[in-house]
Design a protein around this motif. Structure first.
Motif, PDB file in Angstrom:
ATOM      1  N   ASP A 278       0.829  -1.209   0.000  1.00 30.53           N
ATOM      2  CA  ASP A 278       0.000   0.000   0.000  1.00 30.53           C
ATOM      3  C   ASP A 278       0.861   1.256   0.000  1.00 30.53           C
ATOM      4  O   ASP A 278       0.557   2.237  -0.691  1.00 30.53           O
ATOM      5  N   GLN A 279       1.937   1.245   0.755  1.00 28.46           N
ATOM      6  CA  GLN A 279       2.820   2.409   0.825  1.00 28.46           C
ATOM      7  C   GLN A 279       3.479   2.681  -0.519  1.00 28.46           C
ATOM      8  O   GLN A 279       3.559   3.834  -0.966  1.00 28.46           O
ATOM      9  N   LEU A 280       3.928   1.623  -1.186  1.00 28.74           N
ATOM     10  CA  LEU A 280       4.570   1.797  -2.490  1.00 28.74           C
ATOM     11  C   LEU A 280       3.548   2.242  -3.533  1.00 28.74           C
ATOM     12  O   LEU A 280       3.841   3.103  -4.377  1.00 28.74           O
ATOM     13  N   ALA A 281       2.343   1.665  -3.470  1.00 28.87           N
ATOM     14  CA  ALA A 281       1.295   2.036  -4.424  1.00 28.87           C
ATOM     15  C   ALA A 281       0.948   3.517  -4.332  1.00 28.87           C
ATOM     16  O   ALA A 281       0.593   4.151  -5.329  1.00 28.87           O
ATOM     17  N   GLN A 282       1.048   4.091  -3.137  1.00 28.00           N
ATOM     18  CA  GLN A 282       0.740   5.512  -2.926  1.00 28.00           C
ATOM     19  C   GLN A 282       1.992   6.384  -2.954  1.00 28.00           C
ATOM     20  O   GLN A 282       1.929   7.586  -2.698  1.00 28.00           O
ATOM     21  N   HIS A 283       3.120   5.786  -3.254  1.00 27.81           N
ATOM     22  CA  HIS A 283       4.433   6.455  -3.269  1.00 27.81           C
ATOM     23  C   HIS A 283       4.759   7.091  -1.920  1.00 27.81           C
ATOM     24  O   HIS A 283       5.377   8.159  -1.848  1.00 27.81           O
ATOM     25  N   LYS A 284       4.362   6.412  -0.851  1.00 29.21           N
ATOM     26  CA  LYS A 284       4.722   6.856   0.496  1.00 29.21           C
ATOM     27  C   LYS A 284       6.087   6.310   0.903  1.00 29.21           C
ATOM     28  O   LYS A 284       6.676   6.769   1.876  1.00 29.21           O
ATOM     29  N   ILE A 285       6.536   5.280   0.205  1.00 29.80           N
ATOM     30  CA  ILE A 285       7.934   4.877   0.276  1.00 29.80           C
ATOM     31  C   ILE A 285       8.490   4.953  -1.140  1.00 29.80           C
ATOM     32  O   ILE A 285       7.743   4.882  -2.128  1.00 29.80           O
ATOM     33  N   LYS A 286       9.792   5.085  -1.256  1.00 30.25           N
ATOM     34  CA  LYS A 286      10.406   5.229  -2.574  1.00 30.25           C
ATOM     35  C   LYS A 286      10.664   3.866  -3.214  1.00 30.25           C
ATOM     36  O   LYS A 286      10.785   2.849  -2.528  1.00 30.25           O
ATOM     37  N   TRP A 287      10.765   3.898  -4.517  1.00 30.09           N
ATOM     38  CA  TRP A 287      11.074   2.671  -5.251  1.00 30.09           C
ATOM     39  C   TRP A 287      12.518   2.224  -5.022  1.00 30.09           C
ATOM     40  O   TRP A 287      12.885   1.119  -5.434  1.00 30.09           O
ATOM     41  N   THR A 288      13.304   3.045  -4.384  1.00 32.73           N
ATOM     42  CA  THR A 288      14.650   2.639  -4.007  1.00 32.73           C
ATOM     43  C   THR A 288      14.669   1.902  -2.673  1.00 32.73           C
ATOM     44  O   THR A 288      15.727   1.476  -2.210  1.00 32.73           O
TER      45      THR A 288
ATOM     46  N   SER B 270      -0.056  -0.859 -10.518  1.00 31.20           N
ATOM     47  CA  SER B 270       0.137   0.068 -11.635  1.00 31.20           C
ATOM     48  C   SER B 270      -1.155   0.792 -11.988  1.00 31.20           C
ATOM     49  O   SER B 270      -1.121   1.926 -12.479  1.00 31.20           O
ATOM     50  N   ASP B 271      -2.299   0.153 -11.721  1.00 33.05           N
ATOM     51  CA  ASP B 271      -3.585   0.799 -11.984  1.00 33.05           C
ATOM     52  C   ASP B 271      -3.927   1.844 -10.927  1.00 33.05           C
ATOM     53  O   ASP B 271      -4.867   2.622 -11.105  1.00 33.05           O
ATOM     54  N   GLN B 272      -3.199   1.842  -9.820  1.00 31.27           N
ATOM     55  CA  GLN B 272      -3.389   2.874  -8.813  1.00 31.27           C
ATOM     56  C   GLN B 272      -2.486   4.080  -9.062  1.00 31.27           C
ATOM     57  O   GLN B 272      -2.675   5.137  -8.461  1.00 31.27           O
ATOM     58  N   ALA B 273      -1.505   3.913  -9.934  1.00 28.35           N
ATOM     59  CA  ALA B 273      -0.513   4.956 -10.176  1.00 28.35           C
ATOM     60  C   ALA B 273      -0.988   5.935 -11.234  1.00 28.35           C
ATOM     61  O   ALA B 273      -1.877   5.622 -12.029  1.00 28.35           O
ATOM     62  N   PRO B 274      -0.398   7.138 -11.276  1.00 30.14           N
ATOM     63  CA  PRO B 274      -0.658   8.036 -12.412  1.00 30.14           C
ATOM     64  C   PRO B 274      -0.299   7.322 -13.707  1.00 30.14           C
ATOM     65  O   PRO B 274       0.676   6.563 -13.771  1.00 30.14           O
ATOM     66  N   ALA B 275      -1.090   7.556 -14.740  1.00 33.24           N
ATOM     67  CA  ALA B 275      -0.899   6.842 -16.006  1.00 33.24           C
ATOM     68  C   ALA B 275       0.497   7.043 -16.574  1.00 33.24           C
ATOM     69  O   ALA B 275       1.050   6.144 -17.214  1.00 33.24           O
ATOM     70  N   ALA B 276       1.105   8.198 -16.347  1.00 37.35           N
ATOM     71  CA  ALA B 276       2.441   8.464 -16.883  1.00 37.35           C
ATOM     72  C   ALA B 276       3.464   7.475 -16.345  1.00 37.35           C
ATOM     73  O   ALA B 276       4.459   7.168 -17.013  1.00 37.35           O
ATOM     74  N   PHE B 277       3.222   6.953 -15.143  1.00 33.25           N
ATOM     75  CA  PHE B 277       4.146   5.989 -14.552  1.00 33.25           C
ATOM     76  C   PHE B 277       3.670   4.554 -14.727  1.00 33.25           C
ATOM     77  O   PHE B 277       4.439   3.688 -15.128  1.00 33.25           O
ATOM     78  N   GLY B 278       2.399   4.296 -14.429  1.00 30.94           N
ATOM     79  CA  GLY B 278       1.929   2.919 -14.361  1.00 30.94           C
ATOM     80  C   GLY B 278       1.110   2.438 -15.526  1.00 30.94           C
ATOM     81  O   GLY B 278       0.686   1.277 -15.527  1.00 30.94           O
ATOM     82  N   GLY B 279       0.873   3.276 -16.551  1.00 32.57           N
ATOM     83  CA  GLY B 279      -0.047   2.837 -17.592  1.00 32.57           C
ATOM     84  C   GLY B 279       0.199   3.395 -18.973  1.00 32.57           C
ATOM     85  O   GLY B 279      -0.742   3.546 -19.748  1.00 32.57           O
ATOM     86  N   THR B 280       1.467   3.672 -19.322  1.00 31.14           N
ATOM     87  CA  THR B 280       1.756   4.242 -20.639  1.00 31.14           C
ATOM     88  C   THR B 280       2.755   3.371 -21.379  1.00 31.14           C
ATOM     89  O   THR B 280       3.847   3.101 -20.867  1.00 31.14           O
ATOM     90  N   LYS B 281       2.384   2.950 -22.563  1.00 35.61           N
ATOM     91  CA  LYS B 281       3.260   2.107 -23.376  1.00 35.61           C
ATOM     92  C   LYS B 281       4.547   2.851 -23.698  1.00 35.61           C
ATOM     93  O   LYS B 281       4.534   4.018 -24.093  1.00 35.61           O
TER      94      LYS B 281
ATOM     95  N   LYS C 180       8.511  11.909 -10.753  1.00 35.50           N
ATOM     96  CA  LYS C 180       7.969  12.871 -11.736  1.00 35.50           C
ATOM     97  C   LYS C 180       6.461  12.718 -11.879  1.00 35.50           C
ATOM     98  O   LYS C 180       5.725  13.699 -11.918  1.00 35.50           O
ATOM     99  N   ALA C 181       6.002  11.477 -11.939  1.00 35.65           N
ATOM    100  CA  ALA C 181       4.569  11.228 -12.174  1.00 35.65           C
ATOM    101  C   ALA C 181       3.722  11.608 -10.966  1.00 35.65           C
ATOM    102  O   ALA C 181       2.626  12.168 -11.120  1.00 35.65           O
ATOM    103  N   TYR C 182       4.205  11.302  -9.770  1.00 36.29           N
ATOM    104  CA  TYR C 182       3.439  11.606  -8.554  1.00 36.29           C
ATOM    105  C   TYR C 182       3.634  13.054  -8.111  1.00 36.29           C
ATOM    106  O   TYR C 182       2.886  13.537  -7.267  1.00 36.29           O
TER     107      TYR C 182
END
Length: 445
Positions: free
Chosen positions: A225-235, A399-410, A441-443
């Motif tokens: 949940d934290q990663l999906a909301q970008h409350k923790i970093k992908w690093t 990915s469906d919870q993320a902004p499309a620029a990050f989680g949903g763009t080919k 950038k997306a969030y």
């Protein structure tokens, strides 16, 4: 272009066709249900419904709309939106021709609609019926800033691994119960002459689903949940660990049919064909419950007989993941028949509505009150039971919870970076850093 959460089989040609149909239906009225007679509380009303569904999905949803017509007297019009629901609805609102109801396939888009002020809160009756049938997690995904807007009607179970029974039998392999057993089974399959997995690397969304299942099992629902909301970093170390685990599959040519290069040239339908088509090239394919439908419709396989599945196994000391997707019905505030639209949602909240589509096939309901016998086959019945049994441990496609620029763009964001990782999985830490740069950038944080 972002794919619908509940159905992966959407090519560019399909989208183009859908948009053309949308224009045609809008132009000519497009009644999908039988003409309303003189009776019913909504006689004389017409409810316009927009959604991504085409083909058999649209046909079967129209049966649900027909049941609503029979019950209320309302006419219905279904307008295909194409995959870009946000753009479609925005243009309709701007043109003063908003549909009454929209089926939204991404949490992020539902949240966007709510923040734009486009949505009407669910009626007390809809809320009461939904609360009685849905686990609280589904209400949470339909709620924005404490207001309940989205009724989840159709769901997908995205934690299923499908296989050709004859391949496992020939290799002397049983259904694996853990990640370690999965890798061992895959290598045994390869030794018997058929690589383990057909990986649809050409479609970046399938790679996000791979990651999400590994991450949910390893890191747990709170971190997910934290990663999906970008409350923790992908690093975060948990991401690096999940990528390292995923690399165990991606780097092994015994496990990936055609290696990384072959996978990157395989789309989702092609991955199913490699397992269930006339010239099989792999023993297993990971994706959601909809794989069974493609195997049946395209290659004549009978789910539960010629096409079987086992749950995505637990990774390490974690529990088996249940990742889901879904379509939420919302009522637009500016719609001409919003009141009648809300009556449709009251109906969709009932087991009765879900059972219409369940009987037609190609459908899972998150509603625990849907009778198991309503489903048309044992395999679908089992996946539905698994989804409902998971309760609040279900997690929506990240990915469906993320902004499309990050989680949903080919060709961008998470899709592209995981394709790059499939191509070269040697540096999970660098991939995590690249994912964080794009996510920030997306969030906007």
């Amino acid at each position: 272009m972002r794919r619908p959460a509940t159905t992966a089989l959407r090519t560019t040609a399909t989208v183009t066709t859908a948009l053309a149909l949308a224009l045609t239906v809008t132009a000519c009225g497009g009644d999908t249900g039988p003409a309303a007679g003189g009776g019913g509380e909504l006689a004389g009303k017409t409810v316009t419904v927009a959604g991504v569904w085409t083909g058999s999905e649209q046909k079967n949803f129209k049966k649900v709309l027909d049941a609503f017509t029979a019950k209320t007297g309302a006419k219905t019009v279904f307008v295909p939106s194409g995959d870009n629901v946000s753009t479609f609805v925005g243009s309709k609102i701007e043109g003063g021709n908003a549909p009454d109801v929209v089926l939204v396939p991404q949490v992020g888009v539902l949240q966007q609609f709510a923040k734009e002020g486009w949505l009407t809160q669910l009626s007390p009756k809809t809320t009461e019926t939904a609360t009685a049938g849905l686990a609280p997690v589904w209400k949470n995904y339909g709620t924005v800033d404490g207001r309940y807007y989205g009724l989840y009607f159709k769901a997908a179970h995205k934690s299923t691994i499908w296989y050709a029974p004859e391949a496992l039998t020939q290799a002397g392999v049983n259904e694996p119960k853990s990640w370690a057993e999965l890798l061992t089974a895959g290598r045994t399959l390869a030794d018997s002459g058929r690589p383990a997995f057909a990986v649809a690397g050409e479609d970046g969304w399938t790679l996000t689903d791979w990651f999400e299942n590994v991450y949910l099992s390893q890191a747990g629902p709170e971190k997910y949940d934290q990663l999906a909301q970008h409350k923790i970093k992908w690093t975060d170390e948990s991401v690096v660990t999940a990528l390292t685990t995923l690399a165990e599959v991606f780097k092994d040519k015994q496990l990936v049919a055609g290696g990384a290069q072959g996978a990157l040239q395989t789309d989702f339908p092609g991955s199913v064909e490699k397992v269930f088509g006339p010239q099989p090239e792999a023993g297993m394919v990971y994706e959601g419950d909809f794989v069974g439908g493609v195997a049946k419709d395209e290659f004549g396989k009978k789910p539960g007989v010629d096409a079987k599945f086992f749950p995505f196994p637990a990774v390490g000391t974690g529990t088996a993941p249940v990742v889901s997707g879904g379509d939420a019905a919302v009522v637009l505030k500016d719609a001409k028949n919003a009141d009648a639209g809300m009556k449709l949602l009251e109906f969709l909240a009932t087991p009765e509505a879900a059972e219409v589509w369940a009987g037609a096939g190609g459908f899972l309901s998150p509603n625990k009150n849907v009778k198991p016998e309503a489903y048309s086959d044992d395999t679908t019945r089992a996946t539905a039971a698994s989804l409902v049994a998971a309760g609040d441990s279900v997690r929506f496609d990240m990915s469906d919870q993320a902004p499309a620029a990050f989680g949903g763009t080919k060709g961008a964001g998470e899709w592209k970076l995981l394709q790059d990782f499939l191509r070269d999985p040697s540096n999970p830490k660098a991939t995590a850093a690249a994912l964080e740069a794009e996510a920030a950038k997306a969030y906007g944080n």
